[in-house]
Enzyme design. Structure first.
Site, mmCIF file in Angstrom:
data_model
loop_
_atom_site.group_PDB
_atom_site.id
_atom_site.type_symbol
_atom_site.label_atom_id
_atom_site.label_comp_id
_atom_site.label_asym_id
_atom_site.label_seq_id
_atom_site.Cartn_x
_atom_site.Cartn_y
_atom_site.Cartn_z
ATOM 1 N N GLU A 133 -5.143 27.740 4.905
ATOM 2 C CA GLU A 133 -4.982 26.463 4.196
ATOM 3 C C GLU A 133 -3.518 26.326 3.812
ATOM 4 O O GLU A 133 -2.894 27.285 3.361
ATOM 5 C CB GLU A 133 -5.859 26.448 2.937
ATOM 6 C CG GLU A 133 -5.658 25.224 2.053
ATOM 7 C CD GLU A 133 -6.509 25.296 0.780
ATOM 8 O OE1 GLU A 133 -7.591 25.923 0.826
ATOM 9 O OE2 GLU A 133 -6.082 24.746 -0.251
ATOM 10 N N GLU A 138 0.461 19.358 -4.395
ATOM 11 C CA GLU A 138 -0.665 19.686 -5.274
ATOM 12 C C GLU A 138 -0.173 19.877 -6.701
ATOM 13 O O GLU A 138 0.932 20.376 -6.930
ATOM 14 C CB GLU A 138 -1.366 20.963 -4.797
ATOM 15 C CG GLU A 138 -2.666 21.242 -5.537
ATOM 16 C CD GLU A 138 -3.423 22.422 -4.964
ATOM 17 O OE1 GLU A 138 -4.653 22.475 -5.162
ATOM 18 O OE2 GLU A 138 -2.796 23.300 -4.326
#
Length: 316
Positions: A133, A138
């Protein structure tokens, strides 16, 4: 054995001489953007206080839209008190998968630095975490600087060099000893205009993630500093200077990262935003993250993505 300085020089030279890229996939804007994504409607795997809705529900509820300038809007319910599993939102997964490449996202706006929120723009492989990932954008709550992270199976760690940000964790393994669960290897951006409200106040900008067999790196360019080769459609990272994040070290990239799909989502509370609620500066708003998110819909007026373009390039 050759010196580490010599080897570092070879690595730097290889990056500096990296080939230019050619366009592989260009995502349309407006409502056509969503034709290349599926809408995830299952329970949030990060335990967020959220209800992910399907395309028709999102469109009728104003959670997705085509803006007058042609950009694409992705937001959350900012009208109603939440119920059930949580506030209505959208999580998109691209129908296409990619192996290596240069991913360039031009944003006019990202979700602001708002208590309870947890937005992300990322890529992910199947059979998580075995195919990896890559978190490009974020953050949670009142965060000001972007958090860029890799999540992998065991046996991948990165060096603390070659980037402008600051290393938070070096072991990319999701169950690494001595790190919080699923911390991965993380680098925090040095720029307060790289995330949330600071990003929006500065007029947005461009993120570029380059993934090769040797390294993964992320660049951030504020609106007034986007390289001309990006705007002309002929990007070449060799001229972009020091990246915000460089993931390279004791890690065989190709053994830890398989084909990736692109994801946009906005969740609330959960394993990250909820777990740091008491230390986030948000406790004066409500005793719990879920309580705040449930009862304050207008707090999320700035919780949306507005996408100018998304393009994927392959090395030429």
């Amino acid at each position: 054995m050759r010196s580490s300085g010599f080897l570092y020089g070879l690595t730097a030279l290889a990056k500096a001489g990296s080939a230019a890229y050619t366009l592989s996939d260009s995502y349309p804007t407006g409502l056509d953007f969503f034709n290349k994504f599926t809408f995830y409607t299952a329970t949030d795997p990060t335990n967020g206080y959220v209800t992910f809705v399907d395309k028709s529900t999102a469109q009728s509820g104003g959670l997705i839209a085509a803006e007058s300038d042609g950009s694409t809007y992705i937001g959350v319910d900012k009208t109603n008190v939440a119920s059930g599993s949580g506030r209505k939102s959208v999580r998109l997964t691209s129908t296409a998968s990619y192996t290596h490449g240069l991913f360039i996202l031009d944003l006019a706006h990202m979700p602001g630095s708002v208590c309870g929120t947890w937005p992300a723009f990322w890529t992910v492989g199947s059979d998580w975490p075995n195919n990896g990932e890559i978190d490009i954008i974020e953050g949670v709550n009142l965060q000001t600087n972007d958090a860029m992270t890799l999540h992998t199976s065991d046996g991948c760690s990165i060096n603390n060099s070659g980037f402008s940000g600051s290393l938070s964790t070096s072991n990319c393994y999701v169950n690494a000893a001595g790190q919080s669960s699923n911390a991965g290897c993380g680098i925090n951006s040095a720029s307060s205009s790289s995330y949330g409200s600071g990003f929006n106040s500065a007029g947005g900008g461009v993120y570029a993630m380059e993934w090769t067999g040797s390294y993964i790196r992320t660049f951030f360019f504020p609106r007034g500093s986007v390289p001309s080769d990006i705007t002309s459609g002929s990007p070449n990272p060799s001229g972009w200077g020091t990246p915000a994040a460089l993931f390279e070290g004791n890690c065989n990239i190709d053994s830890h990262f398989g084909a990736q799909q692109i994801v946009f989502d906005i969740t609330f509370c959960g394993d990250w935003a909820g777990s740091v609620w008491s230390s986030s500066g948000c406790t004066g708003k409500a005793s719990t993250c879920n309580d705040f998110v449930q009862n304050n819909p207008t707090a999320f007026d700035e919780t949306y993505w507005r996408i100018n373009s998304l393009k994927v390039y392959k090395s030429s």
